[in-house]
Write a protein that holds these residues in place. Sequence first.
Motif, mmCIF file in Angstrom:
data_model
loop_
_atom_site.group_PDB
_atom_site.id
_atom_site.type_symbol
_atom_site.label_atom_id
_atom_site.label_comp_id
_atom_site.label_asym_id
_atom_site.label_seq_id
_atom_site.Cartn_x
_atom_site.Cartn_y
_atom_site.Cartn_z
ATOM 1 N N GLY A 36 2.841 21.343 62.981
ATOM 2 C CA GLY A 36 3.314 21.913 61.727
ATOM 3 C C GLY A 36 2.879 21.115 60.515
ATOM 4 N N LYS A 37 2.101 20.074 60.724
ATOM 5 C CA LYS A 37 1.644 19.242 59.612
ATOM 6 C C LYS A 37 0.371 19.813 59.011
ATOM 7 N N LYS A 38 0.175 19.482 57.745
ATOM 8 C CA LYS A 38 -1.040 19.902 57.055
ATOM 9 C C LYS A 38 -2.169 18.941 57.415
ATOM 10 N N LEU A 39 -3.395 19.416 57.221
ATOM 11 C CA LEU A 39 -4.549 18.578 57.549
ATOM 12 C C LEU A 39 -4.539 17.275 56.759
ATOM 13 N N ASN A 40 -4.123 17.321 55.486
ATOM 14 C CA ASN A 40 -4.105 16.096 54.683
ATOM 15 C C ASN A 40 -3.001 15.136 55.116
ATOM 16 N N GLU A 41 -2.036 15.615 55.897
ATOM 17 C CA GLU A 41 -1.014 14.736 56.464
ATOM 18 C C GLU A 41 -1.505 14.106 57.767
ATOM 19 N N LEU A 42 -2.274 14.862 58.533
ATOM 20 C CA LEU A 42 -2.799 14.348 59.796
ATOM 21 C C LEU A 42 -3.983 13.403 59.586
ATOM 22 N N TYR A 43 -4.825 13.722 58.608
ATOM 23 C CA TYR A 43 -6.032 12.941 58.351
ATOM 24 C C TYR A 43 -6.102 12.560 56.875
ATOM 25 N N PRO A 44 -5.199 11.704 56.386
ATOM 26 C CA PRO A 44 -5.138 11.400 54.953
ATOM 27 C C PRO A 44 -6.400 10.737 54.398
ATOM 28 N N SER A 45 -7.131 10.027 55.236
ATOM 29 C CA SER A 45 -8.332 9.343 54.739
ATOM 30 C C SER A 45 -9.473 10.312 54.447
ATOM 31 N N GLN A 46 -9.382 11.549 54.923
ATOM 32 C CA GLN A 46 -10.454 12.519 54.730
ATOM 33 C C GLN A 46 -10.256 13.396 53.498
ATOM 34 N N TYR A 47 -9.145 13.212 52.781
ATOM 35 C CA TYR A 47 -8.844 14.040 51.623
ATOM 36 C C TYR A 47 -8.445 13.160 50.454
ATOM 37 N N PRO A 48 -8.658 13.657 49.233
ATOM 38 C CA PRO A 48 -8.259 12.857 48.069
ATOM 39 C C PRO A 48 -6.743 12.684 48.026
ATOM 40 N N ALA A 49 -6.316 11.540 47.530
ATOM 41 C CA ALA A 49 -4.884 11.258 47.437
ATOM 42 C C ALA A 49 -4.247 12.176 46.404
ATOM 43 N N LYS A 50 -3.023 12.595 46.685
ATOM 44 C CA LYS A 50 -2.293 13.420 45.730
ATOM 45 C C LYS A 50 -1.807 12.520 44.601
ATOM 46 N N PRO A 51 -1.789 13.056 43.383
ATOM 47 C CA PRO A 51 -1.297 12.241 42.271
ATOM 48 C C PRO A 51 0.177 11.916 42.451
ATOM 49 N N ALA A 52 0.548 10.720 42.033
ATOM 50 C CA ALA A 52 1.935 10.293 42.154
ATOM 51 C C ALA A 52 2.798 11.111 41.197
ATOM 52 N N VAL A 53 3.978 11.468 41.644
ATOM 53 C CA VAL A 53 4.906 12.227 40.817
ATOM 54 C C VAL A 53 5.636 11.242 39.909
ATOM 55 N N GLN A 54 5.610 11.529 38.630
ATOM 56 C CA GLN A 54 6.258 10.646 37.663
ATOM 57 C C GLN A 54 7.752 10.879 37.692
ATOM 58 N N GLY A 55 8.508 9.812 37.896
ATOM 59 C CA GLY A 55 9.960 9.916 37.903
ATOM 60 C C GLY A 55 10.508 9.859 36.484
ATOM 61 N N LYS A 56 11.805 9.998 36.368
ATOM 62 C CA LYS A 56 12.459 9.938 35.067
ATOM 63 C C LYS A 56 12.628 8.487 34.648
ATOM 64 N N THR A 57 12.625 8.277 33.340
ATOM 65 C CA THR A 57 12.854 6.937 32.831
ATOM 66 C C THR A 57 14.354 6.638 32.863
ATOM 67 N N ARG A 58 14.692 5.384 32.722
ATOM 68 C CA ARG A 58 16.100 4.983 32.684
ATOM 69 C C ARG A 58 16.799 5.681 31.526
ATOM 70 N N ALA A 59 16.121 5.750 30.388
ATOM 71 C CA ALA A 59 16.712 6.390 29.209
ATOM 72 C C ALA A 59 16.996 7.872 29.470
ATOM 73 N N GLN A 60 16.094 8.549 30.170
ATOM 74 C CA GLN A 60 16.312 9.965 30.475
ATOM 75 C C GLN A 60 17.519 10.149 31.393
ATOM 76 N N VAL A 61 17.639 9.301 32.402
ATOM 77 C CA VAL A 61 18.762 9.397 33.332
ATOM 78 C C VAL A 61 20.079 9.125 32.605
ATOM 79 N N LEU A 62 20.090 8.109 31.740
ATOM 80 C CA LEU A 62 21.306 7.795 30.993
ATOM 81 C C LEU A 62 21.676 8.931 30.038
ATOM 82 N N ALA A 63 20.666 9.567 29.433
ATOM 83 C CA ALA A 63 20.930 10.696 28.538
ATOM 84 C C ALA A 63 21.512 11.864 29.321
ATOM 85 N N GLU A 64 21.001 12.124 30.536
ATOM 86 C CA GLU A 64 21.544 13.193 31.378
ATOM 87 C C GLU A 64 22.980 12.887 31.801
#
Length: 101
Positions: free
Chosen positions: A55-83
Amino acid sequence: MHRKYFSTLALALAALAAGNALAAEASGPKTRAQVLTELAQAQRSGDIVAYGESGKKLNELYPSQYPAKPAVQGKTRAQVLAELAQAKRSGEYELINHSHN
């Protein structure tokens, strides 16, 4: 030879499944060109389920054969405190806070 066959089979199955899912969208069916573009992108990124029971995707089984996915940007401390401040003002924080006790 087997890997190429299985990859082709997996791509065909993924395209079929995607076509069925897209047909149910309220925005209307996609054109053939759009589907082919999405398929080509999925092939390049390995974002297609591999043949077999994993059930895995090809990029999960063979990560070295595909470009890395961009990192997901998390929220800043200020954003979390504002929420948190907004949740306290709206009373949402109190509901969550008391439900855990």
